[in-house]
Design an enzyme around this catalytic site. Structure first.
Site, PDB file in Angstrom:
ATOM      1  N   LYS A   8      49.747 101.086  27.949  1.00 33.82           N
ATOM      2  CA  LYS A   8      49.651 100.450  29.283  1.00 33.82           C
ATOM      3  C   LYS A   8      48.215 100.103  29.607  1.00 33.82           C
ATOM      4  O   LYS A   8      47.277 100.680  29.068  1.00 33.82           O
ATOM      5  CB  LYS A   8      50.219 101.373  30.370  1.00 33.82           C
ATOM      6  N   ALA A 103      52.656 108.027  25.934  1.00 36.35           N
ATOM      7  CA  ALA A 103      53.662 107.254  25.208  1.00 36.35           C
ATOM      8  C   ALA A 103      54.392 108.148  24.204  1.00 36.35           C
ATOM      9  O   ALA A 103      55.634 108.107  24.103  1.00 36.35           O
ATOM     10  CB  ALA A 103      53.003 106.080  24.486  1.00 36.35           C
ATOM     11  N   ASP A 135      51.222 109.877  33.787  1.00 38.98           N
ATOM     12  CA  ASP A 135      51.505 108.540  33.242  1.00 38.98           C
ATOM     13  C   ASP A 135      52.783 108.498  32.401  1.00 38.98           C
ATOM     14  O   ASP A 135      53.185 107.417  31.966  1.00 38.98           O
ATOM     15  CB  ASP A 135      50.341 108.072  32.349  1.00 38.98           C
TER      16      ASP A 135
HETATM   17  O1  C5P Z   1      48.759 114.162  34.794  1.00 40.90           O
HETATM   18  P1  C5P Z   1      47.842 114.311  33.644  1.00 40.90           P
HETATM   19  O2  C5P Z   1      48.000 115.628  32.936  1.00 40.90           O
HETATM   20  O3  C5P Z   1      47.873 113.177  32.688  1.00 40.90           O
HETATM   21  O4  C5P Z   1      46.394 114.301  34.253  1.00 40.90           O
HETATM   22  C1  C5P Z   1      45.266 114.672  33.482  1.00 40.90           C
HETATM   23  C2  C5P Z   1      44.132 114.994  34.421  1.00 40.90           C
HETATM   24  O5  C5P Z   1      43.680 113.803  35.064  1.00 40.90           O
HETATM   25  C3  C5P Z   1      44.483 115.933  35.550  1.00 40.90           C
HETATM   26  O6  C5P Z   1      44.332 117.264  35.148  1.00 40.90           O
HETATM   27  C4  C5P Z   1      43.459 115.542  36.612  1.00 40.90           C
HETATM   28  O7  C5P Z   1      42.193 116.104  36.306  1.00 40.90           O
HETATM   29  C5  C5P Z   1      43.323 114.066  36.414  1.00 40.90           C
HETATM   30  N1  C5P Z   1      44.218 113.300  37.316  1.00 40.90           N
HETATM   31  C6  C5P Z   1      43.912 113.221  38.655  1.00 40.90           C
HETATM   32  N2  C5P Z   1      44.733 112.523  39.503  1.00 40.90           N
HETATM   33  C7  C5P Z   1      45.814 111.873  39.024  1.00 40.90           C
HETATM   34  C8  C5P Z   1      46.140 111.922  37.653  1.00 40.90           C
HETATM   35  C9  C5P Z   1      45.315 112.660  36.816  1.00 40.90           C
HETATM   36  O8  C5P Z   1      42.924 113.788  39.116  1.00 40.90           O
HETATM   37  N3  C5P Z   1      46.570 111.188  39.863  1.00 40.90           N
END
Ligand code: C5P
Length: 295
Positions: A8, A103, A135
Site C-alpha cells: 500500500k 501484507a 495496517d
Molecule cells: O499497529 P502497529 O503494530 O503496526 O503499529 C506499530 C507502531 O506504530 C505502534 O507501536 C506505534 O508506535 C506506532 N503507531 C502509532 N499510531 C498508529 C499506528 C501505529 O503510533 N495509528
C-alpha cells in the site's frame, strides 16, 4: 494454498496527537498498489516460516513474523493446531512503509482459513487483522479505503486508476521511531484532529493524476525526512524526471512517485535508478485487489 497480497501507499496520512495508549488517531487514506507478496501455507509438523526473494535475509522467521502470529491467532480461535509451514515470496520492501509485514499477516490469515476449511466470517478475520497491527485489515481488503482510529477502522472509498513508481531505499525505518519523531517535532504546538481531505477523496475517485498530485499529503513525511535527510534527494530526482508528485510512503523510507502513465513511469524509474539515490525501483498501478487466493 497460496494467497497473493498487495503493498500500500498512503495518499493521505493525517496524524493526530499521541493517545494515552501510545497510538495516534489517524485519517489514513490507503491505496493498494500492484506490488505483491505471496504467502503459501502447507500442513507441517510444527509452525515454521521461510522466505525467499531479494531481501529475504531481512525478514524475521520466528514467531514475531506477522504471518506466524496470524496462524497462531486463527488456530487458537478455532481451537486447533497451528502446525503449518508458511513460505513468503517477498517482493514488498522490508520495513519500507508499504505494509509488507502487514501484507504477510493478512495473507497467512486468509491462506490458513482456506487450508483449514474454517470459513471464518470476514468481520472476524478483520478483528484478527486489527489485533495483528493497524495496517493489517487494509492488506486483507485492498482497493482504496479510509482508515480511522489507529488506521484499523476501514471505510471503502472510490479510486480511479493511477500509475506509480516506488524507490526502495537502503535500510529500513522503524514505524514507532517515526511516530516518536513526529511527537518530538510536534512538541509545544497543537496537533489538530486528523481529518480526511474532501479534495483528496474527490481527486482519488476522479482518476485525474493532476488533481491527485495536488492533494497528496503525509504528516509523517517531515519526521521520516528528519531521520533520513538523504530521502530528499530521491524525492527531488523523481520530480526532476517528470513525476507529477512525490512523497514518502507511510513511515518510509520507501518514496512514492505519482506519474501520468506507463511511459512516464519507465522514465522516472530509469532516472531514479541511474541517480544512485535509491537501491531499486518498482513500477506499479493502483488500485490493486486485497488478499486473493491463487488457483
Ligand atoms: O499497529 P502497529 O503494530 O503496526 O503499529 C506499530 C507502531 O506504530 C505502534 O507501536 C506505534 O508506535 C506506532 N503507531 C502509532 N499510531 C498508529 C499506528 C501505529 O503510533 N495509528
Amino acid at each position: 494454498m497460496t494467497v497473493r497480497v498487495p503493498a500500500k501507499v498512503n495518499v493521505q496520512l493525517a496524524v493526530g496527537a499521541a493517545r494515552p495508549d501510545g497510538f495516534h488517531d489517524l485519517a489514513n487514506v490507503f491505496l493498494a498498489v500492484s506490488l505483491f507478496d505471496e504467502v503459501t501455507v502447507t500442513p507441517a509438523d510444527e509452525l515454521t516460516v521461510t522466505c525467499s526473494g531479494p531481501d529475504a535475509d531481512q525478514v524475521p522467521l520466528d514467531r514475531t513474523n506477522l504471518a506466524a502470529r496470524a496462524a497462531e491467532l486463527l488456530a487458537a480461535r478455532a481451537g486447533r493446531s497451528d502446525a503449518v509451514h508458511i513460505h513468503i515470496t517477498k517482493n514488498i520492501p522490508v520495513a519500507g512503509g508499504m505494509a509488507g509485514g502487514s501484507a504477510d499477516g493478512a495473507g497467512a490469515l486468509l491462506a490458513c482459513d482456506l487450508l483449514w476449511g474454517l470459513h471464518t466470517p470476514t468481520a472476524e478475520l478483520l478483528d484478527i487483522c486489527a489485533e495483528l497491527g493497524s495496517d493489517v485489515p487494509f492488506s486483507l481488503v485492498g482497493g482504496a479505503a479510509l482508515g480511522t482510529g489507529r488506521g484499523e477502522l476501514l471505510t471503502p472509498v472510490e479510486a480511479g486508476a493511477f500509475h506509480w513508481v516506488f524507490a526502495v531505499a537502503e535500510g529500513g525505518l522503524s514505524t514507532p521511531a517515526v511516530f516518536r519523531e513526529f511527537d518530538r517535532l510536534a512538541e509545544g504546538r497543537d496537533v489538530p484532529e486528523p481529518q480526511a481531505s474532501p479534495a483528496l477523496l474527490t481527486a482519488l475517485a476522479s482518476g485525474d493524476p493532476d488533481a491527485l498530485a495536488g492533494a497528496l499529503a503525509n504528516d509523517l513525511q517531515p519526521a521520516a525526512l528528519s531521520l533520513r535527510p538523504d530521502l530528499q534527494r530521491t524525492l527531488t530526482t523523481g520530480l526532476e524526471a517528470g513525476a507529477l508528485a512525490s512523497l514518502v510512503s507511510g513511515s518510509g523510507p520507501t518514496t512514492a512517485f505519482l506519474v501520468r502513465d506507463g511511459e512516464a513511469a519507465s522514465k522516472v524509474a530509469a532516472a531514479l535508478e541511474a541517480s544512485g539515490t535509491c537501491r531499486a525501483t518498482r513500477t506499479t498501478t493502483s488500485p490493486a485487489p486485497g488478499a486473493t487466493a491463487l488457483p
